[in-house]
Design an enzyme around this catalytic site. Structure first.
Site, PDB file in Angstrom:
ATOM      1  NE  ARG A 122      24.660   4.705 -25.851  1.00  7.95           N
ATOM      2  CZ  ARG A 122      25.600   5.300 -26.587  1.00  7.95           C
ATOM      3  NH1 ARG A 122      26.402   4.581 -27.340  1.00  7.95           N
ATOM      4  NH2 ARG A 122      25.745   6.590 -26.560  1.00  7.95           N
ATOM      5  CB  SER A 179      34.300  -1.192 -28.595  1.00 10.69           C
ATOM      6  OG  SER A 179      33.129  -1.952 -28.419  1.00 10.69           O
ATOM      7  CD  GLU A 217      33.955   4.665 -29.831  1.00  6.49           C
ATOM      8  OE1 GLU A 217      33.685   3.446 -29.833  1.00  6.49           O
ATOM      9  OE2 GLU A 217      33.204   5.534 -29.344  1.00  6.49           O
TER      10      GLU A 217
HETATM   11 ZN   LIG Z   1      30.592   3.680 -25.962  1.00  2.00          ZN
END
Ligand SMILES: [Zn+2]
Length: 429
Positions: free
Chosen positions: A238, A306, A381
Site C-alpha cells: 500500500r 478502493s 472509494e
Molecule cells: Zn487507499
C-alpha cells in the site's frame, strides 16, 4: 536447454510471488464497541495483520491474517467476544485466480488498432504501459495534452501526469479539475478511473464542454514505486518504498501537512505510518506542488481509492470545513451520478465526512487540498469487483474494470460540471 531453464525460472518467480500469502486468510470481523475494535488494532503489529477495512460498531471489517498468526488471532478474538468468520481461506489461491483472470483479459483484442491512443479499458496496466500511453496521448493530441514530470519518487522514477487543456493552461478563467489514482498502490482498480477519464476527454470525446471549458490534471500513478512493487513482489503493498530498517514504506495518504500525525501511526511497520515529518516523502510533495501551483483554479480534487463505495470528504479528524454543507451536497451529486450508472449488485455509494463515515485519519490528500483552498475535495472509494464476483477486497475482476471507469466517470462529470458553474458564478459576482 537454456530456454527450458529460463521458462522454469520464470514460472518459479511468478509462483514465488504470492508465496507469502500461502495459507493466509481473510476474516470478516464484527465488533460491538470501541473496546473491541481496539483489541483488533492492538493485534495489528503483534500478529502482522493487514487490516483491509477497519471494523467499527456500525460496520464489519476485513482483516488479512498471516498463516502463522491465525491460531492466536482466533484465540484472542474469541477471548474478547469478537465475532468473525472466514471470507478467504487461502489468499494465495485468490491471487492466482486474479492473475489468471487478468492475463486472460489482456489476451483479448477489443480495441481499434488503427488509433494508437485508444487503449482497451478492460484491463490493468503495468506502470511502464501507462507511461507509454501518456506519451502516446501527448504525441497524438499535442494541442490538448502536455506530459509533465512532477518529480522523482523515492527510488528515482518520474511521477508523470498529464495536463489536458484546449488553451494550454493559459486561460485563467477556466477551473481546473485534478484527479489522481494509485496513491495506495494495491488499489489497482483505481487506475481504471483515470484512464477512462483520459479516454473520454481525448479519444472518445462526445461532450465538448468538458474539455473546452475545464482544464484537467490527471495522474494515473501517484505512487509508482509502490505500484511496481505490488505487481512484482507483494500484491497488497500500500505504501511507498521508503527504506526502513525494520519495515519499509510510508503511507503517502497520511503524510500531507494537515493535522499530521494526529490520527495515524508513528510505527514504520503499520500500514498507516505517517513518515518522519509532514511531506517527508517525495511522492506527496509532487501533489503538494500541483495543488499550490494551481491553487486559485483547482475547483475539484478527486483522490481515487478502493475498496468500498464511498464519497468521503474532510476533515479526517471529524471537523467540518466552513463549506462543509456545500461539500456534502456536491458529494451527494457525485455519489448519485455513480449510483445511476452502477451495477445493481453493488451497493449504493455512501457520502459523508471521512471520520464520521469510516474512521478518523489525518494527513490525507483530500484534507490538504481543502486546507489550501480547493472547495470540492474528495476521496472516492471504488468497489474493485462485481457484487456477484467470487474474488474480494482489493482484487480486481477484469469483467468489472471498464464498468468501474464508466461509472466513476459519471460521478466525475457531475462534480466537474457543478464546479464549473460555481466557478463561473463566483467570477461574475
Ligand atoms: Zn487507499
Amino acid at each position: 536447454m537454456f530456454r527450458v531453464f529460463t521458462a522454469f525460472l520464470f514460472i518459479s518467480v511468478v509462483y514465488a510471488k504470492h508465496e507469502i500469502y500461502d495459507g493466509a486468510s481473510v476474516y470478516e470481523v464484527q465488533v460491538e464497541n470501541e473496546a473491541q475494535s481496539k483489541v483488533v488494532s492492538t493485534l495489528e503489529e503483534q500478529l502482522g495483520l493487514d487490516i483491509w477495512s477497519r471494523p467499527g460498531p456500525s460496520r464489519s471489517g476485513m482483516v488479512l491474517v498471516p498463516k502463522n498468526s491465525k491460531e492466536e488471532f482466533a484465540y484472542k478474538l474469541r477471548l474478547a467476544g469478537i465475532k468473525f468468520q472466514t471470507t478467504v481461506d487461502n489468499v494465495k489461491e485468490q491471487l492466482e485466480i486474479e492473475d489468471r483472470l487478468l492475463a486472460a483479459a489482456s489476451d483479448k483484442i477489443s480495441y481499434d488498432r488503427s488509433n494508437k491512443a485508444a487503449l482497451p479499458l478492460n484491463r490493468v496496466y503495468r506502470w511502464q504501459e501507462v507511461e507509454n500511453h501518456m506519451v502516446q496521448l501527448a504525441q497524438t493530441y499535442p494541442d490538448k495534452v502536455t506530459l509533465v514530470n512532477g518529480g522523482p519518487t523515492y527510488e528515482g522514477r518520474p511521477v508523470n501526469y498529464l495536463r489536458v487543456s484546449t488553451t494550454n493552461f493559459q486561460d485563467l478563467s477556466k477551473p481546473v479539475v485534478f484527479i489522481m489514482s494509485l496513491l495506495h498502490s494495491r488499489e489497482w482498480i483505481t487506475q481504471a478511473a483515470t484512464l477512462y477519464a483520459l479516454d473520454q476527454l481525448l479519444v472518445n470525446n462526445t461532450e465538448s464542454d468538458l474539455i473546452n471549458d475545464i482544464d484537467w490534471i490527471i495522474m494515473p500513478t501517484a505512487n509508482p514505486d509502490g505500484y511496481i512493487f505490488s505487481h512484482d513482489s507483494d500484491r497488497f503493498w500500500r505504501k511507498n518504498r521508503k527504506y526502513g530498517r525494520r519495515c519499509m514504506g510510508v503511507d503517502l495518504n497520511r503524510n500531507y501537512d494537515i493535522n499530521w500525525g494526529t490520527e495515524s501511526s508513528d510505527s514504520p511497520c503499520y500500514e498507516d505510518y505517517h513518515g518522519t515529518e509532514p511531506f517527508s516523502e517525495p511522492e506527496s510533495v509532487v501533489t503538494k506542488k500541483i495543488l499550490e501551483e494551481h491553487q486559485d483554479r483547482i475547483q475539484l480534487f478527486l483522490d481515487i481509492h478502493s475498496y468500498g463505495s464511498y464519497v468521503l470528504y474532510g476533515y479526517g479528524n471529524g471537523e467540518l470545513p466552513p463549506n462543509g454543507e456545500a461539500l456534502s451536497s456536491v458529494g451527494v451529486l457525485i455519489g448519485d451520478a455513480i449510483d445511476a450508472a452502477k451495477l445493481t449488485n453493488n451497493p449504493n455509494y455512501t457520502v459523508g465526512n471521512l471520520a464520521q463515515t469510516l474512521y478518523p485519519a489525518s494527513g490525507g490528500s483530500q484534507d490538504y487540498a481543502l486546507s489550501v483552498g480547493v472547495p470540492y475535495s474528495y476521496c472516492l472509494e471504488l468497489p474493485a469487483f462485481r457484487g456477484s464476483s467470487s474474488i474480494t477486497g482489493f482484487l480486481v475482476d477484469p469483467e468489472f474494470i471498464e464498468q468501474a471507469g464508466y461509472e466513476t466517470w459519471e460521478g466525475i462529470k457531475a462534480g466537474a460540471r457543478y464546479a464549473l458553474n460555481n466557478y463561473r458564478m463566483r467570477k461574475e459576482i
